[in-house]
Design a protein around this motif. Structure first.
Motif, PDB file in Angstrom:
ATOM      1  N   MET A 109      14.898   6.354 -17.316  1.00 25.52           N
ATOM      2  CA  MET A 109      14.609   4.926 -17.089  1.00 25.52           C
ATOM      3  C   MET A 109      15.105   4.120 -18.291  1.00 25.52           C
ATOM      4  SD  MET A 109      10.721   5.478 -15.842  1.00 25.52           S
ATOM      5  CE  MET A 109      10.336   7.030 -15.027  1.00 25.52           C
ATOM      6  N   ASP A 110      15.271   2.830 -18.086  1.00 26.81           N
ATOM      7  CA  ASP A 110      15.784   1.975 -19.161  1.00 26.81           C
ATOM      8  C   ASP A 110      14.760   1.817 -20.284  1.00 26.81           C
ATOM      9  OD1 ASP A 110      17.952   1.631 -17.538  1.00 26.81           O
ATOM     10  OD2 ASP A 110      17.547  -0.470 -17.054  1.00 26.81           O
ATOM     11  N   ASN A 111      15.196   2.044 -21.507  1.00 28.04           N
ATOM     12  CA  ASN A 111      14.450   1.638 -22.709  1.00 28.04           C
ATOM     13  C   ASN A 111      12.984   2.075 -22.770  1.00 28.04           C
ATOM     14  OD1 ASN A 111      16.702   0.152 -23.753  1.00 28.04           O
ATOM     15  ND2 ASN A 111      16.263  -1.407 -22.208  1.00 28.04           N
ATOM     16  N   LYS A 112      12.691   3.273 -22.320  1.00 27.04           N
ATOM     17  CA  LYS A 112      11.314   3.767 -22.424  1.00 27.04           C
ATOM     18  C   LYS A 112      11.138   4.701 -23.624  1.00 27.04           C
ATOM     19  CE  LYS A 112       9.233   2.252 -18.563  1.00 27.04           C
ATOM     20  NZ  LYS A 112      10.111   1.041 -18.477  1.00 27.04           N
ATOM     21  N   VAL A 113      12.174   5.475 -23.911  1.00 29.23           N
ATOM     22  CA  VAL A 113      12.076   6.531 -24.931  1.00 29.23           C
ATOM     23  C   VAL A 113      12.972   6.132 -26.098  1.00 29.23           C
ATOM     24  CG1 VAL A 113      12.546   8.969 -25.381  1.00 29.23           C
ATOM     25  CG2 VAL A 113      11.636   8.264 -23.155  1.00 29.23           C
ATOM     26  N   ASN A 114      12.408   6.070 -27.280  1.00 35.83           N
ATOM     27  CA  ASN A 114      13.219   5.532 -28.382  1.00 35.83           C
ATOM     28  C   ASN A 114      14.254   6.546 -28.889  1.00 35.83           C
ATOM     29  OD1 ASN A 114      11.950   7.199 -30.269  1.00 35.83           O
ATOM     30  ND2 ASN A 114      11.082   5.520 -31.468  1.00 35.83           N
ATOM     31  N   MET A 115      15.157   6.039 -29.711  1.00 38.90           N
ATOM     32  CA  MET A 115      16.273   6.845 -30.187  1.00 38.90           C
ATOM     33  C   MET A 115      15.795   8.075 -30.956  1.00 38.90           C
ATOM     34  SD  MET A 115      19.248   5.662 -32.818  1.00 38.90           S
ATOM     35  CE  MET A 115      18.470   6.362 -34.288  1.00 38.90           C
ATOM     36  N   ASP A 116      14.713   7.903 -31.713  1.00 43.29           N
ATOM     37  CA  ASP A 116      14.229   9.010 -32.537  1.00 43.29           C
ATOM     38  C   ASP A 116      13.711  10.163 -31.677  1.00 43.29           C
ATOM     39  OD1 ASP A 116      14.932   7.514 -34.725  1.00 43.29           O
ATOM     40  OD2 ASP A 116      12.932   6.703 -35.053  1.00 43.29           O
ATOM     41  N   THR A 117      13.049   9.825 -30.573  1.00 41.65           N
ATOM     42  CA  THR A 117      12.622  10.874 -29.645  1.00 41.65           C
ATOM     43  C   THR A 117      13.840  11.568 -29.048  1.00 41.65           C
ATOM     44  OG1 THR A 117      10.635   9.661 -29.052  1.00 41.65           O
ATOM     45  CG2 THR A 117      11.350  11.359 -27.509  1.00 41.65           C
ATOM     46  N   ARG A 118      14.813  10.769 -28.646  1.00 42.29           N
ATOM     47  CA  ARG A 118      15.987  11.355 -27.989  1.00 42.29           C
ATOM     48  C   ARG A 118      16.722  12.321 -28.921  1.00 42.29           C
ATOM     49  NH1 ARG A 118      16.794   5.862 -26.791  1.00 42.29           N
ATOM     50  NH2 ARG A 118      18.922   5.875 -27.596  1.00 42.29           N
ATOM     51  N   VAL A 160      13.826  -4.346 -27.491  1.00 42.34           N
ATOM     52  CA  VAL A 160      13.838  -5.386 -26.446  1.00 42.34           C
ATOM     53  C   VAL A 160      12.462  -5.511 -25.799  1.00 42.34           C
ATOM     54  CG1 VAL A 160      16.278  -5.386 -25.820  1.00 42.34           C
ATOM     55  CG2 VAL A 160      14.739  -3.691 -24.777  1.00 42.34           C
ATOM     56  N   ASN A 161      11.734  -4.407 -25.743  1.00 41.35           N
ATOM     57  CA  ASN A 161      10.444  -4.401 -25.056  1.00 41.35           C
ATOM     58  C   ASN A 161       9.306  -3.932 -25.981  1.00 41.35           C
ATOM     59  OD1 ASN A 161      11.487  -1.884 -25.316  1.00 41.35           O
ATOM     60  ND2 ASN A 161      11.044  -1.197 -23.222  1.00 41.35           N
ATOM     61  N   ASN A 162       9.446  -4.176 -27.260  1.00 48.70           N
ATOM     62  CA  ASN A 162       8.407  -3.910 -28.265  1.00 48.70           C
ATOM     63  C   ASN A 162       7.989  -2.452 -28.391  1.00 48.70           C
ATOM     64  OD1 ASN A 162       8.440  -6.657 -28.729  1.00 48.70           O
ATOM     65  ND2 ASN A 162       6.799  -7.046 -27.263  1.00 48.70           N
ATOM     66  N   VAL A 163       7.315  -1.931 -27.354  1.00 49.17           N
ATOM     67  CA  VAL A 163       6.763  -0.580 -27.468  1.00 49.17           C
ATOM     68  C   VAL A 163       7.650   0.432 -26.748  1.00 49.17           C
ATOM     69  CG1 VAL A 163       4.796   0.894 -26.921  1.00 49.17           C
ATOM     70  CG2 VAL A 163       4.419  -1.483 -27.613  1.00 49.17           C
ATOM     71  N   GLN A 164       8.006   1.484 -27.443  1.00 53.87           N
ATOM     72  CA  GLN A 164       8.699   2.595 -26.792  1.00 53.87           C
ATOM     73  C   GLN A 164       8.053   3.897 -27.260  1.00 53.87           C
ATOM     74  OE1 GLN A 164      13.003   2.491 -27.006  1.00 53.87           O
ATOM     75  NE2 GLN A 164      13.115   0.351 -26.332  1.00 53.87           N
ATOM     76  N   PHE A 178       3.977  17.876 -25.938  1.00 54.72           N
ATOM     77  CA  PHE A 178       4.474  17.111 -27.084  1.00 54.72           C
ATOM     78  C   PHE A 178       3.548  15.917 -27.321  1.00 54.72           C
ATOM     79  CE2 PHE A 178       8.937  18.673 -27.714  1.00 54.72           C
ATOM     80  CZ  PHE A 178       8.913  19.653 -26.734  1.00 54.72           C
ATOM     81  N   LEU A 179       3.177  15.682 -28.562  1.00 50.02           N
ATOM     82  CA  LEU A 179       2.301  14.557 -28.892  1.00 50.02           C
ATOM     83  C   LEU A 179       3.166  13.318 -29.135  1.00 50.02           C
ATOM     84  CD1 LEU A 179      -0.668  13.820 -29.275  1.00 50.02           C
ATOM     85  CD2 LEU A 179      -0.414  14.377 -31.707  1.00 50.02           C
ATOM     86  N   ILE A 180       3.184  12.457 -28.121  1.00 46.17           N
ATOM     87  CA  ILE A 180       4.088  11.301 -28.175  1.00 46.17           C
ATOM     88  C   ILE A 180       3.309  10.070 -28.582  1.00 46.17           C
ATOM     89  CG2 ILE A 180       4.006  10.315 -25.820  1.00 46.17           C
ATOM     90  CD1 ILE A 180       7.177  10.808 -25.922  1.00 46.17           C
ATOM     91  N   GLN A 181       4.029   9.133 -29.190  1.00 45.20           N
ATOM     92  CA  GLN A 181       3.414   7.941 -29.738  1.00 45.20           C
ATOM     93  C   GLN A 181       3.978   6.699 -29.050  1.00 45.20           C
ATOM     94  OE1 GLN A 181       3.181   5.785 -34.174  1.00 45.20           O
ATOM     95  NE2 GLN A 181       4.363   7.647 -33.921  1.00 45.20           N
ATOM     96  N   ALA A 182       3.097   5.768 -28.685  1.00 42.73           N
ATOM     97  CA  ALA A 182       3.571   4.469 -28.200  1.00 42.73           C
ATOM     98  C   ALA A 182       3.728   3.592 -29.438  1.00 42.73           C
ATOM     99  CB  ALA A 182       2.554   3.865 -27.237  1.00 42.73           C
ATOM    100  N   LYS A 183       4.976   3.340 -29.822  1.00 41.94           N
ATOM    101  CA  LYS A 183       5.220   2.736 -31.137  1.00 41.94           C
ATOM    102  C   LYS A 183       5.958   1.405 -31.014  1.00 41.94           C
ATOM    103  CE  LYS A 183       6.527   4.314 -35.766  1.00 41.94           C
ATOM    104  NZ  LYS A 183       7.018   3.121 -36.370  1.00 41.94           N
ATOM    105  N   ILE A 184       5.474   0.452 -31.770  1.00 41.10           N
ATOM    106  CA  ILE A 184       6.135  -0.854 -31.816  1.00 41.10           C
ATOM    107  C   ILE A 184       7.232  -0.806 -32.858  1.00 41.10           C
ATOM    108  CG2 ILE A 184       5.806  -3.320 -32.257  1.00 41.10           C
ATOM    109  CD1 ILE A 184       2.757  -2.693 -32.102  1.00 41.10           C
ATOM    110  N   GLU A 185       8.395  -1.278 -32.489  1.00 46.62           N
ATOM    111  CA  GLU A 185       9.444  -1.486 -33.495  1.00 46.62           C
ATOM    112  C   GLU A 185       9.914  -2.919 -33.308  1.00 46.62           C
ATOM    113  OE1 GLU A 185      10.225   0.648 -35.798  1.00 46.62           O
ATOM    114  OE2 GLU A 185      10.343   2.702 -35.015  1.00 46.62           O
ATOM    115  N   PRO A 186      10.083  -3.667 -34.378  1.00 49.13           N
ATOM    116  CA  PRO A 186      10.325  -5.100 -34.232  1.00 49.13           C
ATOM    117  C   PRO A 186      11.590  -5.436 -33.438  1.00 49.13           C
ATOM    118  CG  PRO A 186      10.697  -4.396 -36.507  1.00 49.13           C
ATOM    119  CD  PRO A 186      10.025  -3.264 -35.792  1.00 49.13           C
ATOM    120  N   GLY A 187      12.622  -4.601 -33.549  1.00 46.51           N
ATOM    121  CA  GLY A 187      13.881  -4.924 -32.890  1.00 46.51           C
ATOM    122  C   GLY A 187      13.954  -4.531 -31.428  1.00 46.51           C
TER     123      GLY A 187
END
Lengths: 473, 473
Positions: free
Chosen positions: A209-218, A121-125, A110-119
């Motif tokens: 793990m906590d907050n590594k994979v964003n909601m859209d991936t899940r 807690v840890n910027n990049v997921q 899977f081609l995954i992206q390290a993406k910043i979202e402003p909201g």
């Protein structure tokens, strides 16, 4: 099992030709170090590009794009509060949440992206390859074309492995849905900065793990079926003080989706249960001007419930510095309390069954969706140490260490929500847990849940997020 | 095949311990002779109980019950006309369409009702055991309790065989749905006047004749699955000058619903096709006052389109005399033209495939539903003998006698529609019929169609009505 399912499941392997999971964690952390994200709460009248409509008071963008904050009046015969009004996010277009996958040596990556979202807690997921609004992908406004969009548009050379409409948070969004899609690219393709090839196994490990994979991936990976397996071992991932432990829940079966012998209820039983509830409960929504919403207060800096409950609408100034500085203003939703989403799982007839709740939320597309056993803002239910009336919440919160087979913090969408994280739990019921449940709850096997996910608007985002964590061997 | 499916299919038999099909036909005819139905078109201001709301001009009942005629404004990117307004029936509550079944000597019988509906061309048609609105079945207004309601409420002693939410006409109703339910009663029960025990086979035989079986019966039985059969013979019923002929379409297979080997497209392919179309096409509906609808004219006697297209809203005075006289007033919808609903069927990979159309109608619950290959008001498309641009209409109308495997007139719901009947056709495509179809069409096997019917709001009422006709041996 279909060829498509085989492809997808080839990715549930410990083999890997690209990066170890530890390397992926370090990659996200290094992206976080390289990037500076400044988020400043600002007054609504300082937000450039956004305005309150004179007539309705709705909060909108000048371009008519993105989303707006509007009001709705709700009438329902569900629950104890039968009428209320509230702000809600209206984003009527269907966006794209898409993964590109590719086969290398018989394994799908899977081609995954390290993406910043402003909201966040840890910027990049870690996000899907493509997250695009309809305006982005139809290119009507000629903005910057999202990376990899052309692969999703080329249906001749690329194969669709999964393609479903799925809902988002019904308490926050008005009937919002996204297209969840996974394609398989057979040609060579460039891997841009911020993208890496990972296995499905690694995505699931990282969800442990906590907050590594964003909601859209899940949500996208929650739709991947496991096929008609029997006698498979279900793995959950349990986080204890930051370490990832695989919790192999003995050798319980992953029942066949069509095998009524091994499930307590058949698919038809579940459809009948849901039909009865949809017939009994009514949800009537009326769009109203945001400035007509009762019991909510608008200040210079926020729109909030007069008792401080639920959430606040705030305005933020976002600055992201990498090599260049990008700056914009936007509204975000800030939750008033922490949330909790938990499935209780019980072995019935030798197979794990999940206790699924039919839940009405005001923004639901079709009245009710199937939710985790417990889904709540904990602050609303836990007053000064007293026991909660919310079904199964006390059971979840008082479960022993041995019953907890999944326990992590997961972020909601950082493009809309301000530092929102919910505790995600999967709890193994003790043997004496009552199999008889209130009439808006039902026991379903994992494969039955997977069958309903295929058809739109059955499983809600909170349930799908938990289901995404489950692996098997 | 599940036990439930076996029960239901036991009723597709030529055996019968109650009445022959000829006796049933005579029964309906004798009921028609005994009953006198007078229907008189009256001016709206003569309708007792009904009024035009002062503010909106909406046509409503004084009790707030039944239904209302309102206005909607439609915006869509589907088709050539992208914005219009029109009157629409709003009946937001979910009604019951229910059959009681009972086993006698190993065969399941359906309790059918000879029911008068004012709009029927022939007054009495065969209807489900129970047709009830939510006000009827919840008994909130203490009206006369519908016969047999108590059996549907007693879930302890009676078994649910089918229980689905299904849509009605999307061009006429605003998001209307009914609960389609079949229960199996194990105790003895009375058979009241106007009710008889019939087999599923007999219902299907009667659908092979003009206007014998009402729309509500057709939708409920369309949901009955055929199970995972292979190599079964599909039977259609063809009416030629009033006689019933079974048209046994050689020994084509009824493909297994999950067997991707024998179907052109997999279930996942079909979901992806539908997801793409739902993403591409938008339907925005705004409720507007009936008196703000453009291009429609209100007279003392009707509300009609200025070009005479589509339909008219009329008011009628209904008098039904049997032993006593019952009289009431109500609005009905009178169609402007005859309609046509046709499936084209083609043998592909040794299995019959149905050419299914994704169709947007303004009252659809979720933008698009799956419709027959052709569904139209013929008058709108057939101007002075010229060929139509509507895909496949010319093919259907010019098909030879040997290609027509089903051809009857079927009535729409007589409680809302004034003498509306549509020609229902199933056409066998010639060998040279192009397998490549426009992108809102897809080939589906009968079992795939049956799979989608299970989940709500996939197959529209016109498609389900045609599917109800199909039998197998």
């Amino acid at each position: 099992m279909s060829k498509t399912e085989s492809f997808l499941l080839s990715s549930l392997t410990d083999e890997n030709k690209f990066n170890t999971t530890q390397e992926l964690i370090e990659w996200v952390e290094s992206r976080n170090r390289e990037i500076s994200v400044k988020l400043e709460k600002i007054a609504f009248n300082k937000m450039s590009g956004w305005y309150f409509d004179n007539k309705t008071g709705n909060l909108k963008h000048k371009s008519g794009q993105f989303f707006s904050i509007e009001g709705i009046r709700v009438n329902t015969n569900w629950g104890e509060t039968n009428t209320w009004s509230q702000p809600i996010i209206n984003q009527p277009e269907i966006g794209f949440l898409g993964f590109i996958t590719k086969e290398f040596n018989g394994i799908l990556y899977f081609l995954i992206q390290a993406k910043i979202e402003p909201g966040n807690v840890n910027n990049v997921q870690l996000s899907p390859t493509l997250q695009a609004t309809k305006s982005n992908y139809t290119q009507v406004h000629k903005g910057k074309k999202p990376a990899y969009l052309e692969y999703f548009q080329d249906r001749i050379n690329n194969e669709v492995l999964l393609d479903q409409l799925q809902s988002e948070q019904g308490a926050r969004f008005l009937k919002k849905r996204n297209r969840n899609i996974i394609i398989k690219v057979n040609s060579d393709l460039p891997v841009y900065e911020d993208f890496k090839w990972v296995t499905l196994k690694q995505i699931k490990d990282l969800i442990g793990m906590d907050n590594k994979v964003n909601m859209d991936t899940r949500t996208v990976i929650s739709g991947i079926p496991f096929g008609n397996y029997k006698s498979e071992i279900i793995n959950f991932y349990k986080t204890i003080e930051g370490d990832l432990h695989k919790n192999n829940v003995s050798s319980k079966m992953l029942a066949s989706e069509l095998d009524n012998e091994t499930s307590l209820n058949s698919i038809d039983d579940i459809i009948s249960w849901f039909t009865e509830l949809k017939t009994r409960f009514e949800l009537n929504i009326e769009s109203i001007p945001l400035n007509s919403v009762d019991n909510w207060i608008k200040t210079d800096y926020d729109i909030r419930h007069e008792e401080g409950k639920f959430f606040k609408v705030i305005g933020v100034n976002v600055s992201i510095s990498n090599r260049e500085v990008v700056n914009w203003h936007q509204p975000l939703i800030e939750p008033a309390q922490k949330g909790l989403c938990a499935f209780i799982v019980k072995e019935i007839k030798g197979v794990y069954h999940f206790l699924v709740q039919a839940k009405l939320e005001c923004g639901n597309f079709d009245t009710l969706e199937m939710a985790p056993t417990v889904q709540c803002l904990t602050g609303n239910y836990l007053n000064e140490g007293s026991l909660s009336n919310l079904p199964f919440l006390n059971y979840v919160l008082s479960s022993t260490k041995h019953q907890i087979i999944f326990d992590t913090l997961q972020s909601e969408e950082g493009g809309r929500f301000y530092r929102e994280q919910n505790r995600n739990l999967i709890i193994l019921a003790q043997d004496d847990f009552d199999q008889n449940v209130p009439d808006n709850y039902i026991w379903m096997t994992l494969n039955q849940i997977k069958s309903f996910i295929k058809f739109n608007n059955y499983l809600n985002i909170q349930a799908r997020s938990l289901i995404a964590a489950i692996s098997f061997k």
